[in-house]
Design an enzyme around this catalytic site. Structure first.
Site, PDB file in Angstrom:
ATOM      1  N   LEU A   1      -1.690  11.814   2.009  1.00  0.00           N
ATOM      2  CA  LEU A   1      -0.280  11.815   2.420  1.00  0.00           C
ATOM      3  C   LEU A   1       0.657  11.825   1.230  1.00  0.00           C
ATOM      4  O   LEU A   1       1.721  12.434   1.264  1.00  0.00           O
ATOM      5  CB  LEU A   1      -0.006  10.591   3.293  1.00  0.00           C
ATOM      6  CG  LEU A   1      -0.768  10.613   4.619  1.00  0.00           C
ATOM      7  CD1 LEU A   1      -0.954   9.213   5.168  1.00  0.00           C
ATOM      8  CD2 LEU A   1      -0.044  11.500   5.615  1.00  0.00           C
TER       9      LEU A   1
ATOM     10  N   GLU B   1     -10.014   0.978   1.654  1.00  0.00           N
ATOM     11  CA  GLU B   1     -11.202   0.237   1.250  1.00  0.00           C
ATOM     12  C   GLU B   1     -12.274   1.118   0.616  1.00  0.00           C
ATOM     13  O   GLU B   1     -13.273   0.627   0.118  1.00  0.00           O
ATOM     14  CB  GLU B   1     -11.756  -0.513   2.464  1.00  0.00           C
ATOM     15  CG  GLU B   1     -10.852  -1.679   2.828  1.00  0.00           C
ATOM     16  CD  GLU B   1     -11.039  -2.189   4.237  1.00  0.00           C
ATOM     17  OE1 GLU B   1     -10.976  -1.359   5.175  1.00  0.00           O
ATOM     18  OE2 GLU B   1     -11.251  -3.382   4.424  1.00  0.00           O
TER      19      GLU B   1
ATOM     20  N   THR C   1       0.792  -1.222   0.000  1.00  0.00           N
ATOM     21  CA  THR C   1       0.000   0.000   0.000  1.00  0.00           C
ATOM     22  C   THR C   1       0.829   1.279   0.000  1.00  0.00           C
ATOM     23  O   THR C   1       0.324   2.335  -0.352  1.00  0.00           O
ATOM     24  CB  THR C   1      -0.879   0.003   1.257  1.00  0.00           C
ATOM     25  OG1 THR C   1      -0.081  -0.458   2.354  1.00  0.00           O
ATOM     26  CG2 THR C   1      -2.048  -0.939   1.097  1.00  0.00           C
TER      27      THR C   1
ATOM     28  N   LYS D   1       0.459   9.883  -5.111  1.00  0.00           N
ATOM     29  CA  LYS D   1       0.778   8.712  -5.952  1.00  0.00           C
ATOM     30  C   LYS D   1       0.344   7.412  -5.293  1.00  0.00           C
ATOM     31  O   LYS D   1      -0.276   6.559  -5.929  1.00  0.00           O
ATOM     32  CB  LYS D   1       2.290   8.638  -6.204  1.00  0.00           C
ATOM     33  CG  LYS D   1       2.709   9.281  -7.488  1.00  0.00           C
ATOM     34  CD  LYS D   1       4.136   8.910  -7.812  1.00  0.00           C
ATOM     35  CE  LYS D   1       4.655   9.920  -8.823  1.00  0.00           C
ATOM     36  NZ  LYS D   1       6.073   9.722  -9.114  1.00  0.00           N
TER      37      LYS D   1
ATOM     38  N   GLY E   1      -4.518   1.794   8.692  1.00  0.00           N
ATOM     39  CA  GLY E   1      -3.053   1.813   8.652  1.00  0.00           C
ATOM     40  C   GLY E   1      -2.452   3.202   8.566  1.00  0.00           C
ATOM     41  O   GLY E   1      -1.684   3.609   9.445  1.00  0.00           O
TER      42      GLY E   1
HETATM   43 MO1  MOS Z   1      -8.961  -5.647   5.284  1.00  0.00          MO
HETATM   44  S1  MOS Z   1     -10.460  -6.823   4.575  1.00  0.00           S
HETATM   45  O1  MOS Z   1      -9.354  -5.226   6.896  1.00  0.00           O
HETATM   46  O2  MOS Z   1      -7.475  -6.266   5.021  1.00  0.00           O
END
Ligand code: MOS
Length: 726
Positions: A607, A682, A470, A610, A511
């Site tokens: 943040l 998400e 990510t 890209k 995250g």
């Molecule tokens: Mo996600 S489905 O909380 O990696």
């Protein structure tokens, strides 16, 4: 955030770990060069329900290179599940090979350990199992309805009075939407290398949440958590399947103990259908009542899905329906049926991705019934209060996302009547959907180490955070650069090791907000302490090099911690978005394609444009996958999956996603956290499938309520009432 730091927060820099990845130097779980390591191959059951009657391991044990064959007969006795799981358990025990019972086709029934990967694979086929097969495996969704049960606490919700709301409505729609079993399928296979040393175990494991993994291993094997080390330096995608410790990790840890050598288990692509979680099939019934002017009076969302015979997982499909619109009367329920399939688990916006397909399709159906622009119908029912939690949103720019997206997309060119926008053999349609995704933020620790090297300060940030593809390395480096006032080139980020300070790991879109605020806290503390030591006023600008010099030190380390504030707790913190899609449908064959998509997101401080763009593109691709192709089929007689590889589990390709615009609205949500960050992981997948199905309706006049939308289904579907065959 005003920054003079060109590589700090908000800068569209390249990934700091990009070079390592493209040169193959980023080490994934199965690539750690562990000396003396051997390989284990899990064996899968070939029945869906029953018991193992006998096992013959002779031939396998005599095969070349074989070190051990482990089945329930000789497996170590492990701690059992503490309780059934509900939603995301954070300390799930993963016992395996503990009894002769088989709960689903593909369940691990044994494991073979051998010197080489090939020897293990070969010998695994030589173990002979004899089963007593139950005559009544629950493998048909439709036959289990009578066994549906109430999963617990959060599964029934209501506000106001649904009946009253429906009575007040001028129009009511009721429709059922189906989403099939899907699988996560990150590119990197699940893998682990486990190594024991003096009663302590190290697991190089492809996991999203490090601390959870250490707890799960320590609970399963009943050893102190401090004796478990988990390392996941790089993770090639997880999508939820790597949140939990799955059973291959247990197999590796167990096997390594038995053979006294490090053991690697790599789950095969086929095993990733049966052994690392799935998204269950959901049947969602929506009811909406609205007045002629578009005022929503009632909204209900009832979900029926399945879980395994021995554990409970409920995908919270109704979550979005609880909070997205201003309906005073609402009801959300969830029911589960036990089936002889592996336990489902969180996958790619669990709840939102599937739930928003139902909700945002139903919204479109109601708009059609009201003869209202579906965009205006959504805007009409916007709310700045979360009616579910009865508290304000920290910020909610949904209407702005819809309006700006409409402008950018050219929504005004949409034809209200289906089948009237025709280009040769193509029926052209425009679709819209609204998106919202809860934006959690969790307690996070970080450490910063500073070193004065020649006239420069080099900083290292350590945390047990993971980068699941990510961009964690990059955004944490940018955060440190920002708060230390140094270029990003002088920042090194070390992640994915349980020896580092504890973070919540990567999942649920928490995250970025959690990690960056944790890193910020450590950096701010460091600067503050260095100033304090020399009685330098807090707001006086002093370069970090100068600060270390004035402290007469060349090395310094500091920790920091960030956690949600009371203001955060008093608000509903969500990211919002809007999806616009243009599809072209061949009117004879039902073949359809995405001509273009526009996505607008309001997700707090971006943040790094890209990496954020990459996140949204990934989400849109997964959302398109739900509409175009993703589906796992259950074989109707044996209960195994017919879909067993990427040859038959189809995902979108670049050509499907060729023309996409992603727009981020400038936003800093200071209620969410100090840096103003909200989640985007998400958001991108949420309601994409609905925007495509709605565009298909606008093109063809056909409502596609059963994903994926294959050409066969599209050709056979009837025209909706009120649609003219043109
Ligand atoms: Mo996600 S489905 O909380 O990696």
């Amino acid at each position: 955030m005003n920054t003079s730091n060109k590589t700090g927060v908000g800068a569209a820099i390249d990934r700091v770990e990009g070079h390592l990845k493209v040169t193959g130097k980023a080490t994934y779980a199965s690539e750690f060069p562990i000396e003396n390591k051997v390989y284990a191959q899990g064996i899968n059951s070939t029945i869906a329900k029953g018991t193992i009657v006998s096992i013959d391991t002779t031939e396998a044990e005599n095969a070349a290179g074989v070190l051990a064959v482990i089945t329930h007969k000789n497996a170590e006795k492990l701690n059992d599940f503490k309780k059934d799981r509900y939603q995301i358990a954070t300390d799930t025990i993963a016992p395996v090979l503990q009894s002769n019972k088989v709960h689903y086709y593909g369940e691990y029934v044994g494991v073979v350990v051998a010197e080489t990967f090939e020897q293990a694979q070969y010998a695994a086929r030589l173990v002979k199992f004899e089963y007593s097969k139950a005559s009544d495996p629950a493998i048909h969704f439709d036959k289990q309805r009578d066994n549906a049960f109430f999963p617990g606490e959060d599964s029934d919700y209501s506000r106001g009075d649904m009946e009253k709301g429906l009575a007040e409505a001028d129009e009511v729609i009721e429709q059922t939407y189906i989403t099939p079993i899907e699988h996560h399928h990150p590119m990197e296979l699940h893998a682990v290398i486990a190594e024991w040393n003096n009663g302590k175990v190290t697991a190089y494991a492809s996991q999203q949440m490090i601390e959870d993994a250490t707890i799960a291993i320590s609970d399963t094997f009943q050893i102190p958590q401090k004796d478990v080390r988990v390392i996941a330096a790089y993770v090639g995608g997880g999508f939820g399947s790597k949140l939990n410790v799955e059973r291959h990790v247990t197999l590796a840890v167990m096997a390594a103990k038995m053979v006294g050598r490090p053991v690697q288990v790599t789950v095969t692509r086929t095993q990733m259908f049966t052994n690392t979680g799935l998204r269950q099939k959901n049947e969602q019934t929506m009811k909406i009542g609205a007045k002629k002017d578009g005022t929503m009076t009632a909204l209900s969302h009832d979900t029926l899905s399945h879980t395994s015979p021995n554990l409970v997982y409920q995908e919270p499909c109704g979550m979005v329906s609880k909070m997205l619109y201003n309906s005073p009367n609402a009801k959300v329920t969830e029911r589960l049926m036990p089936m002889n399939l592996q336990t489902p688990f969180a996958m790619r916006a669990p709840g939102e991705a599937t739930g928003s397909f139902a909700l945002e399709s139903a919204m479109d159906e109601m708009a059609w019934k009201l003869k209202m622009d579906p965009l205006e119908f959504r805007i009409k029912n916007d709310t700045q209060t979360d009616l579910h939690k009865n508290q304000p949103f920290s910020s909610r720019l949904l209407v702005e996302c819809l309006r700006i997206g409409a402008e950018k997309f050219g929504w005004k060119n949409r034809k209200d009547q289906p089948r009237t926008n025709v280009k040769g053999n193509w029926l052209v349609g425009y679709g819209v959907s609204a998106a919202s995704r809860n934006s959690p933020y969790r307690k996070t620790h970080a450490k910063v180490l500073l070193e004065l090297v020649e006239e420069k300060v080099e900083a290292t940030i350590q945390m047990d955070a993971t980068d699941i593809g990510t961009g964690t390395y990059t955004i944490v480096a940018q955060t440190a650069a920002e708060y230390l006032g140094i270029p990003v080139e002088q920042v090194k980020v070390e992640l994915g090791d349980s020896n580092f300070p504890v973070t919540p790991g990567s999942g649920g879109s928490w995250g970025a907000a959690s990690y960056c605020n944790g890193a910020r806290a450590a950096c701010e503390n460091a600067v503050m302490k260095l100033k304090d030591n020399r009685s330098i006023p807090k707001d006086q600008k002093v370069a970090l090099t100068e600060l270390l010099k004035q402290n007469q030190i060349t090395k310094f380390e500091m920790t920091g911690m960030a956690e949600p504030s009371t203001e955060f707790e008093k608000h509903s913190v969500f990211s919002f978005g809007a999806n616009f899609a243009e599809v072209w449908v061949d009117k004879d064959t039902g073949m359809w394609r995405i001509e273009r998509m526009v996505n607008v997101g309001a997700a707090g401080k971006i943040l790094n444009p890209k990496t954020a763009y990459g996140q949204i593109i990934g989400g849109l691709t997964m959302g398109a996958g739900m509409a175009i192709a993703e589906k796992t089929d259950v074989e109707p007689n044996f209960g195994n999956f017919i879909t067993r590889s990427f040859a038959d589990y189809h995902v979108p390709v670049n050509l499907d996603m060729a023309n996409i615009d992603v727009i981020f609205l400038p936003e800093e949500d200071k209620i969410a956290n100090k840096m103003g960050i909200k989640g985007i992981g998400e958001l991108g997948i949420t309601s994409v499938a609905a925007s495509l199905a709605n565009a298909i309706f606008n093109a063809t006049g056909k409502r596609m309520r059963d994903l994926p939308i294959t050409p066969e289904k599209l050709i056979e579907a009837p025209l909706e009432p009120g649609v003219q065959e043109v």
